[in-house]
Design an enzyme around this catalytic site. Structure first.
Site, mmCIF file in Angstrom:
data_model
loop_
_atom_site.group_PDB
_atom_site.id
_atom_site.type_symbol
_atom_site.label_atom_id
_atom_site.label_comp_id
_atom_site.label_asym_id
_atom_site.label_seq_id
_atom_site.Cartn_x
_atom_site.Cartn_y
_atom_site.Cartn_z
ATOM 1 N N ALA A 88 40.100 33.041 42.050
ATOM 2 C CA ALA A 88 41.361 33.238 42.769
ATOM 3 C C ALA A 88 42.148 34.491 42.342
ATOM 4 O O ALA A 88 42.520 35.319 43.189
ATOM 5 C CB ALA A 88 42.210 31.978 42.628
ATOM 6 N N ASP A 104 42.294 27.186 42.520
ATOM 7 C CA ASP A 104 42.486 28.163 43.592
ATOM 8 C C ASP A 104 43.819 27.989 44.293
ATOM 9 O O ASP A 104 44.286 28.890 44.984
ATOM 10 C CB ASP A 104 41.344 28.048 44.604
ATOM 11 C CG ASP A 104 40.061 28.534 43.966
ATOM 12 O OD1 ASP A 104 39.462 27.761 43.198
ATOM 13 O OD2 ASP A 104 39.702 29.698 44.191
ATOM 14 N N ARG A 141 38.509 35.117 52.542
ATOM 15 C CA ARG A 141 38.277 33.818 51.876
ATOM 16 C C ARG A 141 39.506 32.950 52.126
ATOM 17 O O ARG A 141 40.623 33.378 51.848
ATOM 18 C CB ARG A 141 38.099 33.959 50.346
ATOM 19 C CG ARG A 141 36.900 34.700 49.819
ATOM 20 C CD ARG A 141 35.624 33.916 49.569
ATOM 21 N NE ARG A 141 35.621 32.594 49.011
ATOM 22 C CZ ARG A 141 35.308 32.275 47.755
ATOM 23 N NH1 ARG A 141 35.071 33.210 46.874
ATOM 24 N NH2 ARG A 141 35.242 31.010 47.386
ATOM 25 N N GLN A 197 28.242 29.023 39.443
ATOM 26 C CA GLN A 197 29.118 29.951 38.717
ATOM 27 C C GLN A 197 29.240 29.576 37.238
ATOM 28 O O GLN A 197 29.488 30.435 36.400
ATOM 29 C CB GLN A 197 30.521 29.964 39.341
ATOM 30 C CG GLN A 197 30.610 30.608 40.710
ATOM 31 C CD GLN A 197 30.529 29.569 41.811
ATOM 32 O OE1 GLN A 197 29.826 28.576 41.675
ATOM 33 N NE2 GLN A 197 31.242 29.786 42.892
HETATM 34 O O1 MRU Z 1 34.294 30.108 44.935
HETATM 35 P P1 MRU Z 1 34.801 30.792 43.688
HETATM 36 O O2 MRU Z 1 33.726 31.182 42.737
HETATM 37 O O3 MRU Z 1 35.739 31.921 44.023
HETATM 38 O O4 MRU Z 1 35.650 29.651 43.011
HETATM 39 C C1 MRU Z 1 36.277 29.877 41.799
HETATM 40 C C2 MRU Z 1 36.852 28.673 41.203
HETATM 41 O O5 MRU Z 1 36.831 27.586 41.708
HETATM 42 C C3 MRU Z 1 37.607 28.896 39.993
HETATM 43 O O6 MRU Z 1 37.449 27.856 39.118
HETATM 44 C C4 MRU Z 1 39.039 29.099 40.444
HETATM 45 O O7 MRU Z 1 39.093 30.138 41.399
HETATM 46 C C5 MRU Z 1 39.915 29.434 39.393
HETATM 47 S S1 MRU Z 1 39.737 31.101 38.982
HETATM 48 C C6 MRU Z 1 40.657 31.397 37.589
#
Ligand code: MRU
Length: 367
Positions: free
Chosen positions: A55, A243, A90, A202
């Site tokens: 995010a 997010d 997004r 991830q």
């Molecule tokens: O789909 P992504 O990889 O963008 O999702 C990220 C996450 O869910 C993270 O845990 C979240 O964005 C927090 S980022 C500090």
């Protein structure tokens, strides 16, 4: 944070001052590659394809994206066009809209010749502010780890995390990882269980990679393992990122977060969410009914990518031909399951009163 002894951020102004540099997160953990973003289209593509993700980093990339657009054409029409294109890249992370609104406010009322410089200035500030916020989150979260370490008389503190809310998801330090890095740097015996986080992995590919580069002991676990570990006293606390956090403290985060919160509640394991204030969306209250959850392509579920024993990167199909798959990218954890919100202004209860009291300037702008 450092990679092989060299300090990096996840996003930077290139030395010629004409483009942005990023780490291509789709290539990690097997290849470290950087990419130059020189146009609005480059920035939109990088966000859409998740070369940049997480995010806070999505927000910073969008801010620089507006600057890249204005360099070509600083008109009102192009400002609006770039806002719309980046916002659509997004849907879930509210930091994206927050950053775009910041950019709009910084340039809209200026004469055209001043707009490009003002946009770059604000984008750089947004990136720097993210770093400072995450350092503050680290300081507040560190106290939680210190308390557990003191109680355990020096035995290792086991933190479970989901997805990647590490420095790769932000400009630097991370949100969920900021307290962990601080604890590790201060010599506390901290160990991380990193959920692999299907479908894009991830946790396995990014969280494990960055923890490893910083020397933080960690273990990658399949997503379904956390409940078992908690039942057996092997997790001292959970820290995840987010997010979007609603006005009443509901937390939208990577799919699977809710199940970890349920397991934590059942086993009385403290469940914390680390967040920078731009992640709070005071315009929504009930996360379950009001947040539109991003649905991503079937190929992320149907396929997996990895390194073969002879070093090639290959993608293979893991479901039968013709099976339907669903790919909900996020879920919502209700505030009642959350022990606390680790913010740059301290550890808060997950409720409307605590959030509004800590961030009155943001709360009062809500409708
Ligand atoms: O789909 P992504 O990889 O963008 O999702 C990220 C996450 O869910 C993270 O845990 C979240 O964005 C927090 S980022 C500090």
């Amino acid at each position: 944070m450092k990679i092989d002894g060299k300090a990096w951020r996840t996003i930077w102004l290139e030395s010629d001052g004409a483009a942005i540099g990023i780490i291509d997160q789709t290539m990690l953990p097997h290849r470290f590659a950087t990419v130059r973003l020189a146009s609005l289209d480059d920035a939109v593509r990088a966000i859409k394809t998740m070369q940049v993700r997480g995010a806070p980093l999505i927000g910073a990339a969008a801010a620089y994206g507006v600057w890249l657009a204005l360099r070509v054409d600083a008109s009102d029409e192009n400002l609006e066009r770039s806002y719309g294109a980046l916002l659509a890249a997004r849907p879930t992370a509210i930091n994206l809209k927050w950053a775009l609104d910041q950019m709009l406010a910084a340039v809209r009322n200026r004469p055209r010749p001043e707009r490009v410089a003002a946009a770059l200035r604000r984008a750089e500030e947004i990136a720097d502010e993210d770093v400072a916020i995450n350092q503050a989150i680290g300081r507040h979260g560190l106290k939680l780890i210190e308390e557990i370490a003191a109680r355990k008389n020096g035995a290792r503190v086991n933190v479970l995390t989901h997805c990647n809310a590490g420095w790769l998801a932000t400009v630097d330090f991370g949100t969920a990882t900021a307290p962990i890095y601080l604890a590790h740097d201060q010599g506390l015996p901290v160990h991380v269980f990193a959920d692999e986080t299907r479908p894009r992995n991830q946790g396995a590919s990014l969280t494990a990679w960055e923890l490893g580069h910083h020397g933080v002991p960690h273990t990658v676990i399949p997503d379904n393992t956390g409940g078992h570990l908690m039942q057996h006293g092997m997790v001292d606390l959970v820290i995840v990122g987010t997010d979007r956090v609603t006005a009443q403290g509901d937390v939208c985060n990577k799919i699977g977060t809710y199940l970890k919160a349920l397991a934590a509640a059942d086993n009385k394991v403290p469940f914390y969410v680390a967040l920078p204030s731009p992640t709070i969306d005071f315009t929504v209250s009930d996360g379950l009914s009001e947040i539109q959850i991003e649905q991503r392509g079937a190929e992320e579920v149907a396929h997996m990518t990895g390194k073969t024993s002879d070093g090639r990167i290959e993608t293979v199909q893991v479901v039968p031909d013709g099976s339907a798959v669903a790919n909900y990218a996020f879920d919502v954890t209700p505030a009642r399951l959350i022990t606390g919100l680790i913010t740059e202004r301290g550890v808060l209860q997950a409720n409307r009163e605590a959030l509004a009291a800590a961030f009155p300037e943001r709360a009062k702008l809500a409708p």
